[in-house]
Design a protein around this motif. Structure first.
Motif, PDB file in Angstrom:
ATOM      1  N   PHE A  34      32.620  78.296  40.712  1.00 42.48           N
ATOM      2  CA  PHE A  34      31.946  77.211  40.527  1.00 42.48           C
ATOM      3  C   PHE A  34      30.513  77.161  39.984  1.00 42.48           C
ATOM      4  CE2 PHE A  34      34.592  77.141  44.598  1.00 42.48           C
ATOM      5  CZ  PHE A  34      35.464  76.325  44.107  1.00 42.48           C
ATOM      6  N   ALA A  35      30.104  78.216  39.618  1.00 38.93           N
ATOM      7  CA  ALA A  35      28.624  78.708  39.097  1.00 38.93           C
ATOM      8  C   ALA A  35      28.948  79.809  38.180  1.00 38.93           C
ATOM      9  CB  ALA A  35      27.539  78.599  40.020  1.00 38.93           C
ATOM     10  N   TRP A  36      28.615  80.073  37.074  1.00 35.79           N
ATOM     11  CA  TRP A  36      28.499  81.280  36.575  1.00 35.79           C
ATOM     12  C   TRP A  36      27.391  82.029  36.478  1.00 35.79           C
ATOM     13  CZ3 TRP A  36      32.607  83.423  34.429  1.00 35.79           C
ATOM     14  CH2 TRP A  36      33.921  82.810  33.982  1.00 35.79           C
TER      15      TRP A  36
ATOM     16  N   LYS B 116      30.446  74.187  23.465  1.00 38.69           N
ATOM     17  CA  LYS B 116      31.177  72.915  23.151  1.00 38.69           C
ATOM     18  C   LYS B 116      32.395  73.225  22.433  1.00 38.69           C
ATOM     19  CE  LYS B 116      26.729  70.549  21.801  1.00 38.69           C
ATOM     20  NZ  LYS B 116      26.127  69.889  20.487  1.00 38.69           N
ATOM     21  N   ASP B 117      32.607  74.370  22.110  1.00 41.35           N
ATOM     22  CA  ASP B 117      33.896  74.496  21.390  1.00 41.35           C
ATOM     23  C   ASP B 117      34.872  74.825  22.455  1.00 41.35           C
ATOM     24  OD1 ASP B 117      33.145  74.223  18.677  1.00 41.35           O
ATOM     25  OD2 ASP B 117      32.733  76.485  18.375  1.00 41.35           O
ATOM     26  N   HIS B 118      34.323  75.397  23.641  1.00 40.69           N
ATOM     27  CA  HIS B 118      35.094  75.861  24.786  1.00 40.69           C
ATOM     28  C   HIS B 118      35.183  74.817  25.847  1.00 40.69           C
ATOM     29  CE1 HIS B 118      34.677  79.613  22.931  1.00 40.69           C
ATOM     30  NE2 HIS B 118      35.950  80.124  23.311  1.00 40.69           N
ATOM     31  N   LEU B 119      34.611  73.626  25.731  1.00 35.30           N
ATOM     32  CA  LEU B 119      34.462  72.514  26.548  1.00 35.30           C
ATOM     33  C   LEU B 119      36.004  72.210  27.014  1.00 35.30           C
ATOM     34  CD1 LEU B 119      32.587  70.734  28.088  1.00 35.30           C
ATOM     35  CD2 LEU B 119      33.043  68.902  26.325  1.00 35.30           C
ATOM     36  N   GLY B 120      36.154  72.255  28.379  1.00 34.49           N
ATOM     37  CA  GLY B 120      37.479  71.964  28.915  1.00 34.49           C
ATOM     38  C   GLY B 120      38.264  73.466  29.181  1.00 34.49           C
ATOM     39  N   ASP B 121      37.823  74.632  28.660  1.00 31.77           N
ATOM     40  CA  ASP B 121      38.404  75.802  28.864  1.00 31.77           C
ATOM     41  C   ASP B 121      38.146  76.349  30.069  1.00 31.77           C
ATOM     42  OD1 ASP B 121      38.786  78.925  26.842  1.00 31.77           O
ATOM     43  OD2 ASP B 121      39.494  78.535  28.747  1.00 31.77           O
ATOM     44  N   SER B 122      38.912  76.668  30.987  1.00 30.75           N
ATOM     45  CA  SER B 122      38.538  77.262  32.368  1.00 30.75           C
ATOM     46  C   SER B 122      38.090  78.517  32.241  1.00 30.75           C
ATOM     47  CB  SER B 122      39.756  76.838  33.305  1.00 30.75           C
ATOM     48  OG  SER B 122      41.049  77.452  32.825  1.00 30.75           O
ATOM     49  N   LYS B 123      38.310  79.080  31.264  1.00 26.66           N
ATOM     50  CA  LYS B 123      37.875  80.779  31.281  1.00 26.66           C
ATOM     51  C   LYS B 123      36.442  80.550  30.843  1.00 26.66           C
ATOM     52  CE  LYS B 123      42.532  82.351  29.683  1.00 26.66           C
ATOM     53  NZ  LYS B 123      43.205  83.233  28.744  1.00 26.66           N
ATOM     54  N   VAL B 124      35.809  79.410  30.471  1.00 23.36           N
ATOM     55  CA  VAL B 124      34.520  79.654  29.965  1.00 23.36           C
ATOM     56  C   VAL B 124      33.596  78.638  30.784  1.00 23.36           C
ATOM     57  CG1 VAL B 124      33.001  79.022  28.175  1.00 23.36           C
ATOM     58  CG2 VAL B 124      35.187  80.243  27.597  1.00 23.36           C
ATOM     59  N   THR B 125      34.008  77.327  30.884  1.00 22.20           N
ATOM     60  CA  THR B 125      33.247  76.273  31.725  1.00 22.20           C
ATOM     61  C   THR B 125      33.296  76.567  33.214  1.00 22.20           C
ATOM     62  OG1 THR B 125      35.195  74.847  31.820  1.00 22.20           O
ATOM     63  CG2 THR B 125      33.702  74.528  29.866  1.00 22.20           C
ATOM     64  N   ILE B 126      32.225  75.869  33.809  1.00 25.71           N
ATOM     65  CA  ILE B 126      31.986  75.886  35.212  1.00 25.71           C
ATOM     66  C   ILE B 126      33.165  75.153  35.682  1.00 25.71           C
ATOM     67  CG2 ILE B 126      30.693  75.304  37.088  1.00 25.71           C
ATOM     68  CD1 ILE B 126      28.173  75.918  35.490  1.00 25.71           C
ATOM     69  N   MET B 127      33.792  75.404  36.971  1.00 27.27           N
ATOM     70  CA  MET B 127      34.908  74.805  37.423  1.00 27.27           C
ATOM     71  C   MET B 127      34.378  73.966  38.472  1.00 27.27           C
ATOM     72  SD  MET B 127      38.076  76.401  39.335  1.00 27.27           S
ATOM     73  CE  MET B 127      39.090  77.099  38.031  1.00 27.27           C
ATOM     74  N   GLY B 128      34.921  72.729  38.808  1.00 29.89           N
ATOM     75  CA  GLY B 128      34.360  71.814  39.703  1.00 29.89           C
ATOM     76  C   GLY B 128      34.833  72.300  41.059  1.00 29.89           C
ATOM     77  N   ALA B 129      34.080  72.121  41.989  1.00 27.90           N
ATOM     78  CA  ALA B 129      34.015  72.551  43.621  1.00 27.90           C
ATOM     79  C   ALA B 129      35.061  71.400  44.147  1.00 27.90           C
ATOM     80  CB  ALA B 129      32.772  72.767  44.287  1.00 27.90           C
ATOM     81  N   PRO B 130      35.998  71.969  44.822  1.00 31.98           N
ATOM     82  CA  PRO B 130      36.977  70.761  45.486  1.00 31.98           C
ATOM     83  C   PRO B 130      36.340  70.001  46.565  1.00 31.98           C
ATOM     84  CG  PRO B 130      37.577  72.910  46.187  1.00 31.98           C
ATOM     85  CD  PRO B 130      36.442  73.139  45.197  1.00 31.98           C
ATOM     86  N   ASN B 131      35.325  70.581  47.308  1.00 37.13           N
ATOM     87  CA  ASN B 131      34.677  69.562  48.424  1.00 37.13           C
ATOM     88  C   ASN B 131      33.153  69.115  48.330  1.00 37.13           C
ATOM     89  OD1 ASN B 131      36.923  70.059  50.712  1.00 37.13           O
ATOM     90  ND2 ASN B 131      36.534  72.153  49.952  1.00 37.13           N
ATOM     91  N   GLY B 132      33.065  69.473  46.668  1.00 32.84           N
ATOM     92  CA  GLY B 132      31.817  68.472  46.037  1.00 32.84           C
ATOM     93  C   GLY B 132      30.633  69.305  46.058  1.00 32.84           C
ATOM     94  N   ASP B 133      30.585  70.383  46.629  1.00 27.70           N
ATOM     95  CA  ASP B 133      29.413  71.480  46.800  1.00 27.70           C
ATOM     96  C   ASP B 133      29.673  72.865  46.404  1.00 27.70           C
ATOM     97  OD1 ASP B 133      26.072  71.445  47.640  1.00 27.70           O
ATOM     98  OD2 ASP B 133      27.209  73.191  48.446  1.00 27.70           O
ATOM     99  N   ALA B 134      28.953  73.352  45.314  1.00 27.96           N
ATOM    100  CA  ALA B 134      29.363  74.955  44.853  1.00 27.96           C
ATOM    101  C   ALA B 134      28.932  75.802  46.012  1.00 27.96           C
ATOM    102  CB  ALA B 134      28.845  75.046  43.317  1.00 27.96           C
ATOM    103  N   GLY B 135      27.784  75.437  46.488  1.00 29.45           N
ATOM    104  CA  GLY B 135      27.442  76.361  47.555  1.00 29.45           C
ATOM    105  C   GLY B 135      28.333  76.574  48.572  1.00 29.45           C
ATOM    106  N   VAL B 136      28.755  75.446  49.093  1.00 27.74           N
ATOM    107  CA  VAL B 136      30.006  75.601  50.439  1.00 27.74           C
ATOM    108  C   VAL B 136      31.161  75.926  50.124  1.00 27.74           C
ATOM    109  CG1 VAL B 136      30.482  72.826  50.564  1.00 27.74           C
ATOM    110  CG2 VAL B 136      30.189  74.314  52.688  1.00 27.74           C
ATOM    111  N   ASP B 137      31.510  75.237  48.883  1.00 27.99           N
ATOM    112  CA  ASP B 137      33.011  75.830  48.399  1.00 27.99           C
ATOM    113  C   ASP B 137      33.010  77.246  48.143  1.00 27.99           C
ATOM    114  OD1 ASP B 137      35.069  73.721  48.457  1.00 27.99           O
ATOM    115  OD2 ASP B 137      33.327  72.546  47.359  1.00 27.99           O
ATOM    116  N   GLY B 138      31.986  77.845  47.440  1.00 28.16           N
ATOM    117  CA  GLY B 138      31.798  79.399  47.371  1.00 28.16           C
ATOM    118  C   GLY B 138      31.804  80.056  48.567  1.00 28.16           C
TER     119      GLY B 138
END
Length: 371
Positions: free
Chosen positions: A240-242, A256-278
């Motif tokens: 959830f944070a690179w 910008k070229d890789h926008l939406g590419d899950s291999k590059v962009t930060i993934m959204g945290a399912p419960n809304g907080d990167a710290g707690v989801d990590g």
């Protein structure tokens, strides 16, 4: 019937007292480092598996859906106990905690033994349950959140050494908020955003060990995990944070070229907080390892019990099929594009790393079924 191909497995015995002789070294080494990336393919595995589990969960014995499998991984059983009795889990909330973060963590812990839509957290725990002790008893399927202690006064300060975590447990027990359960108690110390812990964000995101009678009075298995959202999300809240060194390696044009590419962009945290989801994944990591190696003399790879490679260490960064090179693998996305691979109670969704399956000799998670 599964052939017992491991009857000649190597077993060694390491007693807790012998391990305790290396206390100073143990408290300095990341013996259960969530952040040790796949120091993996060094050793080969061995044991025979109870037929009752094979009949009950046939999918977990299926030869397909392996990830990171290797005949070179040598995970050995050292004759020590696993947590086979129903676990009574006791939490110490150290510092000031956001109630919504606490709720997310509680729901995950309740999900370990509660039904939810497949693939569920309880389904994930079934791989952990495959590990047995020398009597053939499997790790328990029952984990109950039995009591909590809130140490909002920072009773041992805002910097904790690794050894001081045991003193935090002692204080919680002395307050009578938590019982001293040496039969089937497991203690989980969770530190808030403003608490620094020795080696946190540098070498570890969490660890487990056992308490020393000289500090707590008895030997108890315990684990610690810190909230990394304010200190090092790029290290302990992946994916959830690179880590800056990876994210900054891309030019603005490439981002910008890789926008939406899950291999590059930060993934959204399912419960809304990167710290707690990590943190959820680190908690899962440590619970799997403390259950399979509570006294650091059961399941691990390597020759040094103070710095073992354990069943979750082998699969750090693997969340789905095809994982590797910083890519988490094939996972689900919710309506908002947040990633998850497991379902929990109360409609919760979580992103939890896979663990090493002794049957498949590979990293495995239940979401492999749909990949």
């Amino acid at each position: 019937m599964m052939k017992d191909a491991f009857s000649d497995r190597k077993t060694t015995t390491t007693s807790p007292s012998a391990t305790a002789q290396s206390v100073a070294a143990a408290m300095q080494k990341p013996y259960s480092s969530y952040c040790r990336f796949l120091l993996l393919l060094l050793l080969s595995l061995g044991l025979s598996w109870p037929q009752n589990l094979q009949a009950q969960y046939p999918y977990y014995y299926h030869p397909d859906n392996n990830e990171g499998s290797s005949d070179l991984v040598r995970l050995e059983y050292h004759m020590g106990p696993v947590l086979a009795s129903p676990i009574h889990l006791y939490i110490v909330w150290y510092g000031h905690w956001n109630p919504s973060h606490q709720s997310t963590i509680r729901d995950f812990l309740h999900s370990l033994s509660s039904p939810a839509p497949f693939p569920s957290v309880a389904d994930w725990w079934r791989t952990v349950r495959l590990y047995t002790d020398q009597t053939g008893s499997n790790i328990t399927h029952t984990i109950s959140l039995s009591a909590e202690h809130h140490d909002a006064s920072y009773s041992h300060g805002r910097y904790l050494s690794r050894l001081a975590i045991q003193s935090v447990i002692k204080t919680a027990v002395a307050s009578t908020a938590l019982p001293l359960n040496y039969r089937n108690g497991l203690y989980l110390v969770l530190t808030s955003w403003d608490v620094q812990v020795q080696d946190f964000c540098r070498a570890v995101c969490g660890f487990h060990y056992f308490t020393f009678p000289t500090i707590v009075g008895v030997t108890l298995p315990y684990a610690w995990v810190g909230y990394s959202g304010a200190q090092c999300p790029g290290m302990c809240a992946y994916p959830f944070a690179w880590p800056p060194k990876y994210y900054n390696s891309y030019s603005e044009a490439n981002k910008k070229d890789h926008l939406g590419d899950s291999k590059v962009t930060i993934m959204g945290a399912p419960n809304g907080d990167a710290g707690v989801d990590g943190m959820i994944s680190v908690i899962a990591h440590e619970l799997a390892e403390v259950s399979s190696n509570p006294l650091v003399n059961a399941w691990y790879a390597g020759d040094d019990p103070t710095a073992p490679t354990e069943i979750a260490d082998l699969c750090v960064g693997v969340y789905g099929s095809g994982a590797g090179g910083g890519y988490v693998g094939e996972v689900y996305k919710d309506y908002w594009g947040n990633g998850f691979n497991l379902n929990g109670v109360r409609g919760r969704r979580f992103m939890v790393q896979w663990v090493w399956s002794p049957l498949k000799s590979a990293c495995f998670g239940p979401n492999a079924a749909v990949n």
